[in-house]
Design an enzyme around this catalytic site. Structure first.
Site, PDB file in Angstrom:
ATOM      1  N   GLY A 194       1.416  -0.995  -0.006  1.00 56.20           N
ATOM      2  CA  GLY A 194      -0.332  -0.029   0.499  1.00 56.20           C
ATOM      3  C   GLY A 194       0.690   1.333   0.084  1.00 56.20           C
ATOM      4  CB  THR A 196       5.050   5.460   1.288  1.00 62.41           C
ATOM      5  OG1 THR A 196       5.681   4.674   0.214  1.00 62.41           O
ATOM      6  CG2 THR A 196       6.502   6.280   2.546  1.00 62.41           C
ATOM      7  CB  VAL A 198      -1.228   3.001   4.780  1.00 58.95           C
ATOM      8  CG1 VAL A 198      -1.129   1.959   6.095  1.00 58.95           C
ATOM      9  CG2 VAL A 198      -2.135   4.126   4.693  1.00 58.95           C
ATOM     10  N   GLY A 199       1.905   3.015   5.559  1.00 61.53           N
ATOM     11  CA  GLY A 199       3.487   1.546   5.346  1.00 61.53           C
ATOM     12  C   GLY A 199       3.684   2.035   7.157  1.00 61.53           C
ATOM     13  CD  GLU A 216       6.494  -5.419  -2.213  1.00 63.42           C
ATOM     14  OE1 GLU A 216       7.084  -4.684  -2.811  1.00 63.42           O
ATOM     15  OE2 GLU A 216       7.337  -6.828  -1.577  1.00 63.42           O
ATOM     16  CB  CYS A 250       2.845  -0.390  -7.365  1.00 58.56           C
ATOM     17  SG  CYS A 250       3.094  -2.086  -7.172  1.00 58.56           S
TER      18      CYS A 250
HETATM   19  P1  NAD Z   1      -4.018   2.499   1.050  1.00 59.93           P
HETATM   20  O1  NAD Z   1      -2.148   2.269   1.825  1.00 59.93           O
HETATM   21  O2  NAD Z   1      -4.428   3.155   1.784  1.00 59.93           O
HETATM   22  O3  NAD Z   1      -3.596   0.595   1.672  1.00 59.93           O
HETATM   23  C1  NAD Z   1      -3.502  -0.295   1.572  1.00 59.93           C
HETATM   24  C2  NAD Z   1      -4.131  -1.286   2.500  1.00 59.93           C
HETATM   25  O4  NAD Z   1      -3.852  -0.800   3.847  1.00 59.93           O
HETATM   26  C3  NAD Z   1      -5.965  -1.478   2.778  1.00 59.93           C
HETATM   27  O5  NAD Z   1      -5.863  -2.421   2.303  1.00 59.93           O
HETATM   28  C4  NAD Z   1      -6.093  -0.438   3.513  1.00 59.93           C
HETATM   29  O6  NAD Z   1      -7.977  -0.701   4.003  1.00 59.93           O
HETATM   30  C5  NAD Z   1      -5.018  -0.759   4.666  1.00 59.93           C
HETATM   31  N1  NAD Z   1      -5.011   0.926   5.425  1.00 59.93           N
HETATM   32  C6  NAD Z   1      -5.610   2.131   5.572  1.00 59.93           C
HETATM   33  N2  NAD Z   1      -5.344   3.159   6.195  1.00 59.93           N
HETATM   34  C7  NAD Z   1      -4.872   2.856   6.982  1.00 59.93           C
HETATM   35  C8  NAD Z   1      -4.626   2.678   8.281  1.00 59.93           C
HETATM   36  N3  NAD Z   1      -4.741   4.157   8.845  1.00 59.93           N
HETATM   37  N4  NAD Z   1      -3.912   1.516   9.316  1.00 59.93           N
HETATM   38  C9  NAD Z   1      -3.954   0.805   8.612  1.00 59.93           C
HETATM   39  N5  NAD Z   1      -4.488   0.245   7.770  1.00 59.93           N
HETATM   40  C10 NAD Z   1      -5.001   0.860   6.514  1.00 59.93           C
HETATM   41  O7  NAD Z   1      -3.144   2.087  -0.475  1.00 59.93           O
HETATM   42  P2  NAD Z   1      -3.921   1.858  -1.308  1.00 59.93           P
HETATM   43  O8  NAD Z   1      -4.418   3.244  -1.557  1.00 59.93           O
HETATM   44  O9  NAD Z   1      -5.011   0.667  -1.354  1.00 59.93           O
HETATM   45  O10 NAD Z   1      -3.320   1.377  -2.820  1.00 59.93           O
HETATM   46  C11 NAD Z   1      -2.400   2.385  -3.213  1.00 59.93           C
HETATM   47  C12 NAD Z   1      -1.413   2.395  -3.094  1.00 59.93           C
HETATM   48  O11 NAD Z   1      -0.176   1.493  -2.978  1.00 59.93           O
HETATM   49  C13 NAD Z   1       0.312   3.646  -3.797  1.00 59.93           C
HETATM   50  O12 NAD Z   1       1.258   4.077  -3.030  1.00 59.93           O
HETATM   51  C14 NAD Z   1       0.580   2.401  -4.485  1.00 59.93           C
HETATM   52  O13 NAD Z   1       2.032   2.258  -5.007  1.00 59.93           O
HETATM   53  C15 NAD Z   1       0.931   1.648  -3.464  1.00 59.93           C
HETATM   54  N6  NAD Z   1       1.678   0.504  -4.271  1.00 59.93           N
HETATM   55  C16 NAD Z   1       2.654  -0.615  -3.981  1.00 59.93           C
HETATM   56  C17 NAD Z   1       2.987  -2.251  -4.212  1.00 59.93           C
HETATM   57  C18 NAD Z   1       3.894  -2.601  -4.380  1.00 59.93           C
HETATM   58  O14 NAD Z   1       3.853  -4.017  -4.930  1.00 59.93           O
HETATM   59  N7  NAD Z   1       4.912  -1.700  -4.311  1.00 59.93           N
HETATM   60  C19 NAD Z   1       1.451  -2.746  -4.964  1.00 59.93           C
HETATM   61  C20 NAD Z   1       0.523  -2.052  -5.254  1.00 59.93           C
HETATM   62  C21 NAD Z   1      -0.096  -0.727  -5.055  1.00 59.93           C
END
Ligand code: NAD
Length: 462
Positions: A194, A196, A198-199, A216, A250
């Protein structure tokens, strides 16, 4: 909230997973193979439903859903099924002379209860690839798919458990509130895909229990087009990578660095390629996806604020549609030039040459991927050697994600850890080093008192 045979609280579900792991059932390689087979059968039997669900969630064309989401997942699962027994076997290691007689092995042992939190953009692949790696390595898993791909997440959460050992898997549908509750629990591994932002939240939560994480994440993946590049080839490949899933990938090319000599030709060719893909009105095309949510649509329109649009820009908020769009030389302090775009907007940035492009990349956070187009090996090697990114492609985009033998992941702010093929198996294993000595044949060389003779011998042997 937990999807399985009954509805349980999160902490009950995690305890149930731990009990399954502690029973030792997951150590059996036959059990693991049955789980991988279950995932493959699920994908085969539900492919139509999954493609429909992705179309409803993301307006994703079915052919694209197959090409970029389902097919790579099946390929990866089959590859892991073929090789995981070899990876699970103890690996022999050599000993230095001073430690002989003896032998050494590295034993891959499962970590335990894994947590997988996934995003919406590839809502099958980004749940099931980490899951297959976790199960192949003998773990049990809790999965939290994305609330922004609700139809796909629900189909996986409700149908997949029937194909697997029900005690070894739990799905939790919902949004951040569900992840937050899950992150209170102690896991043995957390795999987060997801943003950076939330990471950082996930890594902070993991620190509480010293839980290892794979992150990731995202970022701005640059494309460098050198002066000698074949502009037709570069344009069609960049155009494809940028509009696959409407740019919500991504590793999509985020922006292009090109010299004045090639800039206008490149812009013209990319525009012509998009027209050949999607026709003069991409909104009418069955092959062009939509933006996932109104919020993300608004964010993308906001990124275009104050920019001079060289191509596209057509959009319809009600349909969450934004057409393929190019902006030439955006203000480098603008959000468009600094935030991950994650949509079909391609900034074209003029640089004076390859070294200037390398400088531009190195002044910014390390990206997830980097792409370089040139027919000259000295140029492509210079770019690869002098920049840092999670992965890279030379003369193409995206495809380094596909081969199971290429570990996939980010570096620095674009993430940490690797998966795909053996790297995913190893990520989910404790590579336990074991040294064995015979009982007989005690030698006292390493014990005090250290006489002159012993010291000389030790220096020779160590
Ligand atoms: P996101 O970080 O918003 O959400 C990812 C997950 O985290 C979801 O399941 C969501 O419910 C959960 N989440 C959201 N907020 C949270 C919080 N405060 N605490 C705990 N969990 C939470 O990301 P997104 O919008 O779903 O995806 C897009 C992002 O993901 C982009 O930045 C993209 O580059 C990245 N991404 C990376 C890869 C990779 O392989 N490196 C692949 C796909 C997407």
């Amino acid at each position: 909230m937990a999807t399985g045979s009954t509805t349980r609280s999160i902490s009950d579900s995690v305890s149930r997973l731990r009990a399954t792991f502690d029973s030792g059932v997951t150590r059996s390689l036959d059990w693991r193979e049955a789980q991988i087979d279950g995932v493959i059968r699920f994908l085969e039997e539900h492919s139509g439903g999954l493609l429909d669900a992705m179309q409803s969630d993301l307006g994703r064309p079915r052919a694209e859903g197959w090409l970029a989401d389902l097919a790579p997942t099946v390929v990866e699962a089959k590859y892991i099924k073929k090789h995981f027994r070899k990876w699970a076997s103890p690996r022999r290691a050599k000993l230095p002379l001073v430690l002989l007689p003896g032998s050494a092995r590295i034993i891959p042992e499962p970590l335990g209860v894994a947590l997988i939190i996934s995003p919406w953009n590839y809502p099958v692949n980004l749940v099931l690839e980490p899951l297959v790696a976790a199960l192949a390595a003998g773990n049990v898993a809790a999965c939290k798919p994305s609330e922004l791909a609700p139809a796909t997440s629900h189909l996986i959460a409700t149908e997949l458990p029937a194909y697997l050992d029900d005690g070894a898997i739990a799905f939790f549908e919902g949004g951040p509130e569900v992840s937050t509750e899950l992150l209170e629990e102690r896991f043995d591994h957390i795999f987060f895909t997801g943003s950076t932002h939330v990471g950082k939240i996930v890594m902070t939560a993991a620190a509480k229990h010293i839980t290892p994480v794979v992150l990731e994440l995202g970022g701005k993946s640059p494309v460098i087009v050198a002066d000698d590049a074949d502009i037709d080839v570069a344009a069609s490949r960049i155009a494809w990578g940028k509009t696959l899933n409407a740019g919500q990938t991504c590793i999509a090319p985020d922006y292009v660095l090109v010299t004045p000599a090639n800039r206008d030709a490149l812009v013209d060719r990319i525009a012509a390629t998009w027209t050949s893909f999607y026709g003069p009105s991409p909104m009418e095309s069955a092959d062009f996806a939509r933006i996932v949510s109104e919020k993300h649509h608004q964010r993308l329109i906001g990124l275009l604020d104050g920019q001079t649009i060289a191509f596209g820009g057509d959009n319809d908020p009600a349909a969450k549609y934004l057409g393929p769009t190019m902006v030439i030389d955006p203000d480098l302090s603008s959000p468009l030039a600094n935030e991950e775009i994650f949509g079909p907007i391609l900034p074209i940035i003029t640089v004076s040459g390859v070294d200037d492009a390398i400088r531009f990349v190195n002044e910014r956070p390390k990206p997830l991927s980097l792409y370089v187009f040139s027919g000259r090996g000295d140029i492509t090697e210079r770019v690869i050697e002098r920049t840092s990114s999670g992965g890279a492609c030379i003369n193409h985009v995206l495809f380094h994600f596909a081969p199971p033998e290429l570990p996939f992941g980010g570096v620095g702010p674009s993430g940490m850890g690797r998966y795909h093929g053996k790297s995913g198996f190893d990520t989910y294993s404790n590579l336990k080093s074991v040294l064995k000595k015979p009982v007989a044949g005690e030698h006292t060389l390493t014990y005090p008192p250290f006489t002159e003779r012993k010291r000389k011998l030790l220096r020779k042997l160590t």
